[in-house]
Motif scaffolding. Structure first.
Motif, PDB file in Angstrom:
ATOM      1  N   GLY A 211       0.788  -1.227   0.000  1.00 52.81           N
ATOM      2  CA  GLY A 211       0.000   0.000   0.000  1.00 52.81           C
ATOM      3  C   GLY A 211       0.817   1.271   0.000  1.00 52.81           C
ATOM      4  N   LYS A 212       2.137   1.173  -0.268  1.00 59.71           N
ATOM      5  CA  LYS A 212       3.002   2.349  -0.283  1.00 59.71           C
ATOM      6  C   LYS A 212       3.115   2.911  -1.697  1.00 59.71           C
ATOM      7  N   MET A 213       3.118   4.233  -1.797  1.00 61.20           N
ATOM      8  CA  MET A 213       3.318   4.852  -3.100  1.00 61.20           C
ATOM      9  C   MET A 213       4.672   4.446  -3.677  1.00 61.20           C
ATOM     10  N   ILE A 214       4.683   4.152  -4.978  1.00 59.99           N
ATOM     11  CA  ILE A 214       5.922   3.789  -5.667  1.00 59.99           C
ATOM     12  C   ILE A 214       6.508   5.057  -6.289  1.00 59.99           C
ATOM     13  N   PRO A 215       7.657   5.548  -5.802  1.00 64.15           N
ATOM     14  CA  PRO A 215       8.211   6.809  -6.305  1.00 64.15           C
ATOM     15  C   PRO A 215       8.437   6.808  -7.817  1.00 64.15           C
ATOM     16  N   GLU A 216       8.850   5.684  -8.362  1.00 66.72           N
ATOM     17  CA  GLU A 216       9.075   5.618  -9.804  1.00 66.72           C
ATOM     18  C   GLU A 216       7.774   5.815 -10.577  1.00 66.72           C
ATOM     19  N   GLU A 217       6.679   5.335 -10.021  1.00 67.10           N
ATOM     20  CA  GLU A 217       5.374   5.531 -10.654  1.00 67.10           C
ATOM     21  C   GLU A 217       4.936   6.989 -10.545  1.00 67.10           C
ATOM     22  N   LEU A 218       5.289   7.630  -9.437  1.00 67.36           N
ATOM     23  CA  LEU A 218       5.006   9.065  -9.299  1.00 67.36           C
ATOM     24  C   LEU A 218       5.740   9.842 -10.384  1.00 67.36           C
ATOM     25  N   GLU A 219       7.000   9.514 -10.588  1.00 63.29           N
ATOM     26  CA  GLU A 219       7.780  10.177 -11.643  1.00 63.29           C
ATOM     27  C   GLU A 219       7.110   9.994 -13.002  1.00 63.29           C
ATOM     28  N   LYS A 220       6.669   8.788 -13.295  1.00 62.39           N
ATOM     29  CA  LYS A 220       6.009   8.525 -14.582  1.00 62.39           C
ATOM     30  C   LYS A 220       4.724   9.345 -14.722  1.00 62.39           C
ATOM     31  N   GLU A 221       3.942   9.415 -13.643  1.00 62.87           N
ATOM     32  CA  GLU A 221       2.683  10.163 -13.693  1.00 62.87           C
ATOM     33  C   GLU A 221       2.941  11.651 -13.931  1.00 62.87           C
ATOM     34  N   ILE A 222       3.949  12.183 -13.265  1.00 59.17           N
ATOM     35  CA  ILE A 222       4.285  13.597 -13.446  1.00 59.17           C
ATOM     36  C   ILE A 222       4.687  13.861 -14.896  1.00 59.17           C
ATOM     37  N   GLN A 223       5.522  12.997 -15.446  1.00 59.40           N
ATOM     38  CA  GLN A 223       5.952  13.163 -16.837  1.00 59.40           C
ATOM     39  C   GLN A 223       4.765  13.053 -17.789  1.00 59.40           C
ATOM     40  N   ARG A 224       3.867  12.126 -17.522  1.00 61.68           N
ATOM     41  CA  ARG A 224       2.686  11.962 -18.378  1.00 61.68           C
ATOM     42  C   ARG A 224       1.803  13.194 -18.336  1.00 61.68           C
ATOM     43  N   VAL A 225       1.565  13.727 -17.134  1.00 66.24           N
ATOM     44  CA  VAL A 225       0.710  14.904 -16.987  1.00 66.24           C
ATOM     45  C   VAL A 225       1.331  16.111 -17.678  1.00 66.24           C
TER      46      VAL A 225
END
Length: 515
Positions: A211-225
């Motif tokens: 249930g922990k946020m995955i930092p690498e996925e956060l990076e991907k989401e930011i780049q996508r947005v």
């Protein structure tokens, strides 16, 4: 008008009797393990018992006293040692005394002149909380719950990036992007709707199996947005998720935020109190890098509803918004009453409007103590008083022991649960959230059947209905992602003993045995 319109002698006599009812029914019985957690009634039956209708004429003292008894009798006893239903439970006598004081004073801590003790108290408590986060300076305010504290963070983050947003709204802003984990609190979505940012612009980041946020996925989401033309603004990390009790990796998330220049808010409403314990504060490693923090002492510290602190690292000062310069003050030299235009912190610059009937600049005392303009509220409860009383009573060491006792009780329950047949963990707990299924004998050995999980999902609701109708205890359940309904057991009440925890397991087994 020749005489007072209140009979104070009769009022005091009534209060004395009510206090006795509170002590006997609201404190002693509500914390007595031999009493029921609740005396369940169906809604229509309860309406009839309470006689809720409001009439033209008032009632006599005896009838009113019975009304008070009925309120206590038919309400859930959240101070009971076998109430495990929420992230708050228990009853602390010192904190309750603080709540009585708060209600008796009946004031709002927006100005020093009407709440001198409470204003100073609030500033001291907020400073101590910031110190535990790891900040030597900053700002803060108490808010009506963790949801509102999270929304304050979102609003301040938007103002800090786009100061014109407070006067022009969102019209001239780019499409903003907010980021939180899939396990984050729903207040982030609510805040986006309330602030006009829009729930479509909240991007929920994938989490790992715990249930922990995955930092690498956060990076991907930011780049996508960014690629879609939106402007990332705000990241909410969670320290202690509501269901699983997960702690996001704050240092790694802070690195991502620093790389993109994003506001990092940590929702530590549930897990923030772990900062008090030298054994547990590692769970929040990196929280000092946040721009803002939500912390709810009414949860794990048992301060009593409600007590939520919004903490801000920023200690910058600047001129107030030109549209809301307080009366008797303009930027520049002394004018009118000889009051210079003050510099204001980020919170006040974001929310303040300088209402002249409250925040006059020509008062005879230090008007920096008129802190009410830091909040979007006007009237506001003095929620810091009960925490201050509790802190004075227990000290920082005593509060830490309270957190560690809850953690230790969870470990004891975990060990006992593993020794019993039929209990299956959703995952090993990291904190105080103990999540599990109870598998009745009728379903054991059928784990590979097609109907197993569908049937198992009906077990927790059935057991909970039985326990509530019996009044023996109360514990929460919920589905989560692909998981069917499971129990979430929470221990925050220091009155809970091993006997209570053994009873909890026995009761689950008994109530679920024949399902």
């Amino acid at each position: 008008l020749e005489c007072p319109g209140l009979d104070t002698a009769a009022g005091e006599e009534f209060l004395q009797e009510v206090f006795q009812i509170l002590l006997e029914e609201g404190v002693r019985k509500s914390t007595d393990v031999t009493q029921k957690v609740c005396d369940w009634k169906e809604p229509q039956e309860l309406q009839d018992l309470l006689d809720l209708e409001l009439r033209s004429d008032g009632e006599g003292r005896e009838q009113l006293l019975q009304r008070c008894r009925d309120v206590l009798r038919f309400s859930v006893r959240t101070g009971h040692p076998r109430f495990f239903n929420q992230l708050f439970s228990g009853l602390d006598h010192h904190a309750l005394a603080g709540r009585f004081l708060t209600e008796t004073l009946n004031t709002s801590p927006y100005t020093y002149e009407v709440a001198p003790v409470l204003v100073l108290m609030e500033e001291q408590v907020l400073a101590k909380l910031r110190e535990l986060v790891g900040w030597s300076s900053g700002d803060g305010i108490f808010a009506p719950g963790g949801s509102m504290s999270n929304m304050l963070a979102m609003n301040v983050a938007r103002f800090q990036r786009f100061p014109e947003s407070r006067s022009r709204g969102n019209w001239n802003l780019p499409r903003l992007g907010l980021f939180a984990s899939q396990e984050s609190h729903y207040s982030i979505l609510k805040g986006a709707a309330l602030l006009g940012i829009g729930t479509d612009n909240v991007h929920l980041v994938r989490t790992d199996e715990r249930g922990k946020m995955i930092p690498e996925e956060l990076e991907k989401e930011i780049q996508r947005v960014k690629a879609e033309g939106s402007e990332p603004l705000f990241v909410c990390a969670t320290s202690g998720t509501t269901v699983l009790g997960a702690f996001d990796p704050l240092d790694a998330i802070a690195d991502v935020c620093a790389r993109h220049g994003l506001w990092l808010h940590v929702d530590a409403a549930w897990g923030g109190s772990a900062l008090l314990s030298s054994r547990l504060r590692h769970l929040l490693a990196g929280i000092h890098r946040a721009d803002s923090v939500t912390w709810n002492p009414h949860k794990l510290l048992m301060v009593g509803l409600q007590c939520s602190a919004f903490l801000l690292r920023d200690s910058s000062v600047g001129a107030p918004h030109p549209e809301f310069v307080p009366l008797g003050c303009l930027p520049g030299p002394l004018i009118n009453f000889g009051a210079p235009c003050p510099s204001q912190g980020l919170l006040q610059r974001c929310h303040g409007v300088g209402a002249s009937y409250l925040f006059q600049r020509d008062k005879f005392y230090d008007v920096s103590l008129d802190t009410g303009d830091k909040s979007p509220q006007c009237g506001r409860r003095a929620d810091g008083l009960k925490l201050w009383i509790l802190w004075k009573a227990l000290g920082t060491r005593g509060l830490a022991q309270r957190v560690e006792r809850a953690f230790g009780a969870t470990r004891y329950l975990l060990e006992q649960m593993k020794r019993r047949e039929g209990f299956q963990l959703v995952m090993e707990p990291e904190f105080i959230n103990l999540c599990f299924w109870f598998i009745p004998p009728s379903l054991r050995g059928q784990e590979n059947s097609l109907e197993f999980w569908d049937k198992l999902g009906k077990v927790a609701p059935a057991i909970k209905e039985k326990m509530i109708r019996r009044g023996s205890m109360m514990v929460g359940y919920q589905p989560q992602g692909s998981h069917v309904n499971f129990f979430r057991q929470i221990i925050t009440n220091p009155a809970v003993t091993r006997q209570d925890l053994d009873f909890f397991l026995d009761e689950i087994q008994e109530l679920g045995w024949d399902l």
